[in-house]
Every structure is written in C-alpha cells, then in structure tokens.
Scaffold this motif. Structure first.
Motif, PDB file in Angstrom:
ATOM      1  N   ALA A  61       0.751  -1.162  -0.176  1.00 57.84           N
ATOM      2  CA  ALA A  61       0.018  -0.028  -0.044  1.00 57.84           C
ATOM      3  C   ALA A  61       0.847   1.059   0.079  1.00 57.84           C
ATOM      4  CB  ALA A  61      -1.037  -0.140   1.126  1.00 57.84           C
ATOM      5  N   ASP A  62       2.045   1.331   0.728  1.00 59.30           N
ATOM      6  CA  ASP A  62       2.670   2.600   0.981  1.00 59.30           C
ATOM      7  C   ASP A  62       4.256   2.335  -0.072  1.00 59.30           C
ATOM      8  OD1 ASP A  62       4.189   0.682   2.330  1.00 59.30           O
ATOM      9  OD2 ASP A  62       3.802   1.454   4.305  1.00 59.30           O
ATOM     10  N   GLY A  63       4.194   1.616  -0.713  1.00 55.01           N
ATOM     11  CA  GLY A  63       5.418   1.549  -1.831  1.00 55.01           C
ATOM     12  C   GLY A  63       6.829   1.553  -1.211  1.00 55.01           C
ATOM     13  N   ASP A  64       6.664   0.774  -0.146  1.00 56.06           N
ATOM     14  CA  ASP A  64       7.817   0.562   1.069  1.00 56.06           C
ATOM     15  C   ASP A  64       8.574  -0.647   0.187  1.00 56.06           C
ATOM     16  OD1 ASP A  64       6.427  -1.130   2.172  1.00 56.06           O
ATOM     17  OD2 ASP A  64       6.838  -0.265   4.157  1.00 56.06           O
ATOM     18  N   GLY A  65       8.155  -1.508  -0.594  1.00 60.89           N
ATOM     19  CA  GLY A  65       8.665  -2.550  -0.842  1.00 60.89           C
ATOM     20  C   GLY A  65       8.090  -3.864   0.007  1.00 60.89           C
ATOM     21  N   GLN A  66       7.160  -3.613   0.993  1.00 53.84           N
ATOM     22  CA  GLN A  66       7.057  -4.694   1.952  1.00 53.84           C
ATOM     23  C   GLN A  66       5.383  -4.908   1.824  1.00 53.84           C
ATOM     24  OE1 GLN A  66       9.000  -6.613   3.915  1.00 53.84           O
ATOM     25  NE2 GLN A  66      10.441  -5.786   2.599  1.00 53.84           N
ATOM     26  N   PRO A  67       4.923  -5.861   1.552  1.00 55.54           N
ATOM     27  CA  PRO A  67       3.415  -6.240   1.618  1.00 55.54           C
ATOM     28  C   PRO A  67       2.773  -5.756   2.881  1.00 55.54           C
ATOM     29  CG  PRO A  67       4.519  -8.344   1.206  1.00 55.54           C
ATOM     30  CD  PRO A  67       5.323  -7.270   1.331  1.00 55.54           C
ATOM     31  N   ILE A 111       0.923  -8.924  -4.936  1.00 52.72           N
ATOM     32  CA  ILE A 111       2.529  -9.488  -5.513  1.00 52.72           C
ATOM     33  C   ILE A 111       2.208 -11.041  -5.793  1.00 52.72           C
ATOM     34  CG2 ILE A 111       4.585  -9.511  -4.833  1.00 52.72           C
ATOM     35  CD1 ILE A 111       3.942  -6.879  -2.964  1.00 52.72           C
ATOM     36  N   ALA A 112       2.854 -11.323  -6.843  1.00 50.39           N
ATOM     37  CA  ALA A 112       3.013 -12.926  -7.262  1.00 50.39           C
ATOM     38  C   ALA A 112       3.667 -13.438  -6.174  1.00 50.39           C
ATOM     39  CB  ALA A 112       3.337 -13.153  -8.748  1.00 50.39           C
ATOM     40  N   PRO A 113       3.326 -14.315  -5.298  1.00 46.78           N
ATOM     41  CA  PRO A 113       4.318 -14.948  -4.669  1.00 46.78           C
ATOM     42  C   PRO A 113       5.264 -16.103  -5.297  1.00 46.78           C
ATOM     43  CG  PRO A 113       2.051 -16.059  -4.485  1.00 46.78           C
ATOM     44  CD  PRO A 113       1.981 -14.969  -5.511  1.00 46.78           C
ATOM     45  N   ARG A 114       6.222 -16.139  -4.646  1.00 42.64           N
ATOM     46  CA  ARG A 114       7.453 -16.801  -5.503  1.00 42.64           C
ATOM     47  C   ARG A 114       7.162 -18.421  -5.150  1.00 42.64           C
ATOM     48  NH1 ARG A 114      12.855 -13.709  -5.681  1.00 42.64           N
ATOM     49  NH2 ARG A 114      11.934 -11.504  -5.517  1.00 42.64           N
ATOM     50  N   LYS A 115       7.322 -19.419  -6.348  1.00 37.92           N
ATOM     51  CA  LYS A 115       7.431 -20.527  -6.066  1.00 37.92           C
ATOM     52  C   LYS A 115       8.452 -21.172  -5.284  1.00 37.92           C
ATOM     53  CE  LYS A 115       6.771 -24.857  -8.634  1.00 37.92           C
ATOM     54  NZ  LYS A 115       6.718 -25.583 -10.011  1.00 37.92           N
ATOM     55  N   PRO A 116       8.268 -21.912  -4.192  1.00 41.55           N
ATOM     56  CA  PRO A 116       9.737 -22.555  -3.562  1.00 41.55           C
ATOM     57  C   PRO A 116      10.314 -23.366  -4.324  1.00 41.55           C
ATOM     58  CG  PRO A 116       7.381 -22.688  -2.217  1.00 41.55           C
ATOM     59  CD  PRO A 116       6.955 -22.370  -3.650  1.00 41.55           C
ATOM     60  N   GLN A 160     -11.585 -15.428 -19.221  1.00 37.78           N
ATOM     61  CA  GLN A 160     -11.462 -14.210 -19.953  1.00 37.78           C
ATOM     62  C   GLN A 160     -11.983 -12.918 -19.101  1.00 37.78           C
ATOM     63  OE1 GLN A 160     -13.455 -14.507 -23.738  1.00 37.78           O
ATOM     64  NE2 GLN A 160     -11.493 -15.502 -24.496  1.00 37.78           N
ATOM     65  N   VAL A 161     -11.730 -13.153 -17.852  1.00 41.05           N
ATOM     66  CA  VAL A 161     -11.974 -12.087 -16.536  1.00 41.05           C
ATOM     67  C   VAL A 161     -10.748 -11.242 -16.549  1.00 41.05           C
ATOM     68  CG1 VAL A 161     -12.436 -11.750 -14.090  1.00 41.05           C
ATOM     69  CG2 VAL A 161     -13.577 -13.637 -15.575  1.00 41.05           C
ATOM     70  N   PRO A 162     -10.961 -10.034 -16.607  1.00 38.84           N
ATOM     71  CA  PRO A 162      -9.909  -9.012 -16.592  1.00 38.84           C
ATOM     72  C   PRO A 162      -9.069  -9.142 -15.277  1.00 38.84           C
ATOM     73  CG  PRO A 162     -11.708  -7.830 -17.693  1.00 38.84           C
ATOM     74  CD  PRO A 162     -12.198  -9.238 -17.009  1.00 38.84           C
ATOM     75  N   ILE A 163      -7.749  -9.132 -15.250  1.00 36.50           N
ATOM     76  CA  ILE A 163      -6.990  -9.186 -13.922  1.00 36.50           C
ATOM     77  C   ILE A 163      -6.443  -7.906 -13.876  1.00 36.50           C
ATOM     78  CG2 ILE A 163      -4.999 -10.378 -12.909  1.00 36.50           C
ATOM     79  CD1 ILE A 163      -5.695 -12.855 -14.882  1.00 36.50           C
ATOM     80  N   LEU A 164      -6.623  -7.484 -12.708  1.00 39.66           N
ATOM     81  CA  LEU A 164      -5.988  -6.087 -12.338  1.00 39.66           C
ATOM     82  C   LEU A 164      -4.896  -6.209 -11.442  1.00 39.66           C
ATOM     83  CD1 LEU A 164      -9.490  -4.099 -11.799  1.00 39.66           C
ATOM     84  CD2 LEU A 164      -7.959  -4.505 -14.135  1.00 39.66           C
ATOM     85  N   THR A 165      -3.876  -5.319 -11.523  1.00 38.17           N
ATOM     86  CA  THR A 165      -2.892  -5.062 -10.453  1.00 38.17           C
ATOM     87  C   THR A 165      -3.533  -3.844  -9.462  1.00 38.17           C
ATOM     88  OG1 THR A 165      -1.821  -3.487 -11.477  1.00 38.17           O
ATOM     89  CG2 THR A 165      -1.006  -5.695 -11.761  1.00 38.17           C
ATOM     90  N   ALA A 166      -2.922  -3.517  -8.424  1.00 38.72           N
ATOM     91  CA  ALA A 166      -3.567  -2.337  -7.469  1.00 38.72           C
ATOM     92  C   ALA A 166      -3.394  -1.044  -8.608  1.00 38.72           C
ATOM     93  CB  ALA A 166      -2.544  -2.390  -6.345  1.00 38.72           C
ATOM     94  N   ASN A 167      -2.236  -0.819  -9.135  1.00 36.83           N
ATOM     95  CA  ASN A 167      -2.265   0.353 -10.017  1.00 36.83           C
ATOM     96  C   ASN A 167      -3.438   0.370 -11.051  1.00 36.83           C
ATOM     97  OD1 ASN A 167      -0.067   1.215  -8.929  1.00 36.83           O
ATOM     98  ND2 ASN A 167       1.481   0.194 -10.346  1.00 36.83           N
ATOM     99  N   ARG A 168      -3.672  -0.645 -11.757  1.00 37.59           N
ATOM    100  CA  ARG A 168      -4.880  -0.644 -12.862  1.00 37.59           C
ATOM    101  C   ARG A 168      -6.081  -0.260 -12.053  1.00 37.59           C
ATOM    102  NH1 ARG A 168      -3.071  -5.503 -16.862  1.00 37.59           N
ATOM    103  NH2 ARG A 168      -1.445  -4.105 -17.786  1.00 37.59           N
ATOM    104  N   LEU A 169      -6.310  -1.197 -10.739  1.00 39.81           N
ATOM    105  CA  LEU A 169      -7.473  -0.899  -9.910  1.00 39.81           C
ATOM    106  C   LEU A 169      -7.679   0.685  -9.446  1.00 39.81           C
ATOM    107  CD1 LEU A 169      -9.960  -1.756  -8.389  1.00 39.81           C
ATOM    108  CD2 LEU A 169      -8.390  -2.180  -6.380  1.00 39.81           C
TER     109      LEU A 169
END
Length: 115
Positions: free
Chosen positions: A13-19, A55-60, A97-106
């Motif tokens: 939310a605040d752009g600090d790199g931490q979810p 944010i996409a989680p990384r695959k272990p 075919q459901v649009p996928i939004l990021t926080a920025n697109r929202l």
C-alpha cells in the motif's frame, strides 16, 4: 450496475517494498467506488467482473530436508499453498476471460490515479 471483484494476495500500500499484513484497504477502495467484493474461496465465479491480484508469490524451489524443523516445513507448505492458490485463480480468470487487475490498474479504474 455494480461490478464484482475478487481480491487475492498481498499488496504494498505504501510503496515501501513490503506487502501489508492484509488487503482490506483494496477491498475498502472497491466498496467506496461502488463495487462488490466477492469472497475469495479459490474459485472464479461465472459472473465475476474483475480479479485483483497482489504481488505474485514466489514458487518455493527447494523442499526442506527430512531433518528440517516443523516450523521450516510449515513455512514451506504455506509458501507452496500461496503460490498454488495465486496461480490457480490467475489461470481460471484467464480461461474465463475475466480481466486481471493489479493495484495500479485498480487505481486507474476507480479514479484514484490517472493514467
């Protein structure tokens, strides 16, 4: 018409790199705009208008050894589940075919930020 959204994942939310610890601020933004937030039960319903992914989680990459502590095994299992749940919703939305939004697109859609 009220658009329906599923919100899934963690967002910075605040752009600090931490979810953030939860995604309620995204849901609040949708509600203020007049949209409807649908419960995320892991399935994309047929009448969904948008999927908002964090944010996409990384695959272990490596499973812990048999000697790993229970905490390490639990952390691995949580990471694996987060990755699988995210990918499952993303693939379902794409297939439907459901649009996928990021926080920025929202933000652009709801008028929070201009393009």
């Amino acid at each position: 018409y009220k658009f329906s959204f599923i919100v899934h994942g963690k967002f910075d939310a605040d752009g600090d790199g931490q979810p953030e610890s939860n995604n309620s601020f995204i849901k609040d933004q949708i509600n203020r705009w007049g949209g409807i937030v649908v419960n995320d039960n892991g399935v994309v319903p047929g009448d969904l208008d948008f999927l908002v992914l964090g944010i996409a989680p990384r695959k272990p990459t490596h499973r812990p050894s048999r000697n790993a502590s229970p905490a390490m095994m639990d952390a691995y299992a949580r990471s694996q589940k987060a990755y699988e749940d995210y990918e499952s919703l993303r693939k379902q939305a794409k297939a439907a075919q459901v649009p996928i939004l990021t926080a920025n697109r929202l933000d652009v859609l709801t008028g929070q930020h201009s393009r």
